[in-house]
Write a protein that holds these residues in place. Structure first.
Motif, PDB file in Angstrom:
ATOM      1  N   ALA A  21       0.814  -0.871   0.021  1.00 30.87           N
ATOM      2  CA  ALA A  21       0.298   0.305   0.204  1.00 30.87           C
ATOM      3  C   ALA A  21       0.653   0.868   0.198  1.00 30.87           C
ATOM      4  N   ASP A  22       1.921   1.035   0.888  1.00 27.39           N
ATOM      5  CA  ASP A  22       2.759   2.000   0.462  1.00 27.39           C
ATOM      6  C   ASP A  22       3.839   2.786  -0.658  1.00 27.39           C
ATOM      7  N   ALA A  23       4.059   1.907  -0.696  1.00 28.23           N
ATOM      8  CA  ALA A  23       4.434   1.552  -1.855  1.00 28.23           C
ATOM      9  C   ALA A  23       3.246   2.056  -3.172  1.00 28.23           C
ATOM     10  N   LEU A  24       2.752   1.591  -3.559  1.00 28.85           N
ATOM     11  CA  LEU A  24       1.934   1.966  -4.696  1.00 28.85           C
ATOM     12  C   LEU A  24       0.671   3.248  -4.471  1.00 28.85           C
ATOM     13  N   ASN A  25       0.876   3.863  -3.008  1.00 27.70           N
ATOM     14  CA  ASN A  25       0.239   5.181  -3.007  1.00 27.70           C
ATOM     15  C   ASN A  25       1.674   6.167  -3.098  1.00 27.70           C
ATOM     16  N   THR A  26       2.799   6.004  -3.316  1.00 28.15           N
ATOM     17  CA  THR A  26       3.685   6.586  -3.518  1.00 28.15           C
ATOM     18  C   THR A  26       4.131   6.872  -4.914  1.00 28.15           C
ATOM     19  N   ALA A  27       3.934   5.529  -5.583  1.00 34.27           N
ATOM     20  CA  ALA A  27       3.747   5.425  -7.053  1.00 34.27           C
ATOM     21  C   ALA A  27       2.524   6.557  -7.639  1.00 34.27           C
ATOM     22  N   LEU A  28       1.816   7.133  -7.116  1.00 31.22           N
ATOM     23  CA  LEU A  28       0.255   7.254  -7.357  1.00 31.22           C
ATOM     24  C   LEU A  28       0.495   8.532  -7.537  1.00 31.22           C
ATOM     25  N   THR A  29       1.241   9.512  -6.285  1.00 31.64           N
ATOM     26  CA  THR A  29       1.299  10.536  -6.126  1.00 31.64           C
ATOM     27  C   THR A  29       2.815  10.792  -6.513  1.00 31.64           C
ATOM     28  N   THR A  30       3.409  10.650  -6.792  1.00 32.46           N
ATOM     29  CA  THR A  30       5.103  11.039  -7.732  1.00 32.46           C
ATOM     30  C   THR A  30       3.488  11.205  -8.995  1.00 32.46           C
ATOM     31  N   PHE A  31       2.987  10.244  -9.471  1.00 35.10           N
ATOM     32  CA  PHE A  31       2.406  10.721 -10.982  1.00 35.10           C
ATOM     33  C   PHE A  31       1.741  11.697 -11.077  1.00 35.10           C
ATOM     34  N   ASP A  33      -1.581  10.851 -10.399  1.00 29.44           N
ATOM     35  CA  ASP A  33      -2.028   9.907 -10.094  1.00 29.44           C
ATOM     36  C   ASP A  33      -3.716   9.540  -8.799  1.00 29.44           C
ATOM     37  N   ASN A  34      -3.414  10.433  -7.757  1.00 27.82           N
ATOM     38  CA  ASN A  34      -4.252  10.049  -6.628  1.00 27.82           C
ATOM     39  C   ASN A  34      -5.456  10.033  -6.972  1.00 27.82           C
ATOM     40  N   CYS A  35      -5.511  11.325  -7.665  1.00 25.94           N
ATOM     41  CA  CYS A  35      -6.903  11.677  -8.183  1.00 25.94           C
ATOM     42  C   CYS A  35      -7.777  11.291  -8.947  1.00 25.94           C
ATOM     43  N   LYS A  37      -9.417   7.186  -9.783  1.00 22.13           N
ATOM     44  CA  LYS A  37      -9.889   6.011  -9.086  1.00 22.13           C
ATOM     45  C   LYS A  37      -9.109   4.435 -10.018  1.00 22.13           C
ATOM     46  N   ALA A  38      -9.733   5.273 -11.308  1.00 21.76           N
ATOM     47  CA  ALA A  38      -9.374   3.637 -12.561  1.00 21.76           C
ATOM     48  C   ALA A  38      -7.582   3.908 -12.297  1.00 21.76           C
ATOM     49  N   ALA A  39      -7.018   4.637 -12.090  1.00 22.67           N
ATOM     50  CA  ALA A  39      -5.634   4.747 -12.077  1.00 22.67           C
ATOM     51  C   ALA A  39      -5.324   3.620 -10.378  1.00 22.67           C
ATOM     52  N   ALA A  40      -5.811   4.074  -9.253  1.00 23.76           N
ATOM     53  CA  ALA A  40      -5.603   3.241  -8.683  1.00 23.76           C
ATOM     54  C   ALA A  40      -5.695   1.701  -8.142  1.00 23.76           C
ATOM     55  N   GLU A  41      -6.986   1.556  -8.619  1.00 22.41           N
ATOM     56  CA  GLU A  41      -7.753   0.490  -9.091  1.00 22.41           C
ATOM     57  C   GLU A  41      -6.690  -0.630 -10.483  1.00 22.41           C
ATOM     58  N   ALA A  42      -5.457   0.024 -11.080  1.00 25.54           N
ATOM     59  CA  ALA A  42      -5.180  -0.575 -11.647  1.00 25.54           C
ATOM     60  C   ALA A  42      -3.932  -0.641 -10.583  1.00 25.54           C
ATOM     61  N   LYS A  43      -3.569  -0.347 -10.381  1.00 26.25           N
ATOM     62  CA  LYS A  43      -2.008  -0.257  -9.698  1.00 26.25           C
ATOM     63  C   LYS A  43      -2.396  -1.780  -7.750  1.00 26.25           C
ATOM     64  N   ILE A  44      -3.710  -2.133  -7.931  1.00 28.55           N
ATOM     65  CA  ILE A  44      -3.853  -3.144  -7.238  1.00 28.55           C
ATOM     66  C   ILE A  44      -3.890  -3.758  -8.193  1.00 28.55           C
ATOM     67  N   ALA A  45      -4.291  -3.765  -9.735  1.00 31.40           N
ATOM     68  CA  ALA A  45      -4.291  -5.308 -10.594  1.00 31.40           C
ATOM     69  C   ALA A  45      -2.741  -5.408 -11.142  1.00 31.40           C
ATOM     70  N   GLU A  46      -2.099  -4.253 -10.897  1.00 29.09           N
ATOM     71  CA  GLU A  46      -1.343  -5.344 -11.191  1.00 29.09           C
ATOM     72  C   GLU A  46      -0.100  -6.127 -10.345  1.00 29.09           C
ATOM     73  N   CYS A  47      -0.516  -6.380  -8.510  1.00 23.62           N
ATOM     74  CA  CYS A  47       0.249  -6.438  -7.861  1.00 23.62           C
ATOM     75  C   CYS A  47      -0.339  -8.383  -8.358  1.00 23.62           C
TER      76      CYS A  47
END
Length: 74
Positions: A21-31, A33-35, A37-47
């Motif tokens: 969760a920490d790594a994915l949130n860091t990636a979302l914020t860096t790019f 994409d933290n606003c 929802k589809a990007a956040a769900e896609a990050k989970i799907a990559e796990c």
């Protein structure tokens, strides 16, 4: 106007889920994409499949003192 921010939180208290969760949130914020929802769900799907069940997306309002991680034991 307040923005909706999406955060990935663990659904269990395992070290792996918290680290993911920490790594994915860091990636979302860096790019920026933290606003998105589809990007956040896609990050989970990559796990890995065994890790996906331990993560979920939570929405919160930007500029509030609310931390979605407060919903879960630490």
């Amino acid at each position: 106007m307040a923005n909706t921010v999406y955060t990935i939180v663990p659904t269990d208290n395992s070290i792996e889920s918290w680290a993911a969760a920490d790594a994915l949130n860091t990636a979302l914020t860096t790019f920026g994409d933290n606003c998105n929802k589809a990007a956040a769900e896609a990050k989970i799907a990559e796990c890995a499949a065994w890790l996906r069940d331990g993560l979920r997306v939570v929405a919160s309002i930007d500029h509030s003192n609310y931390d979605p991680r407060d919903l879960y034991p630490r």
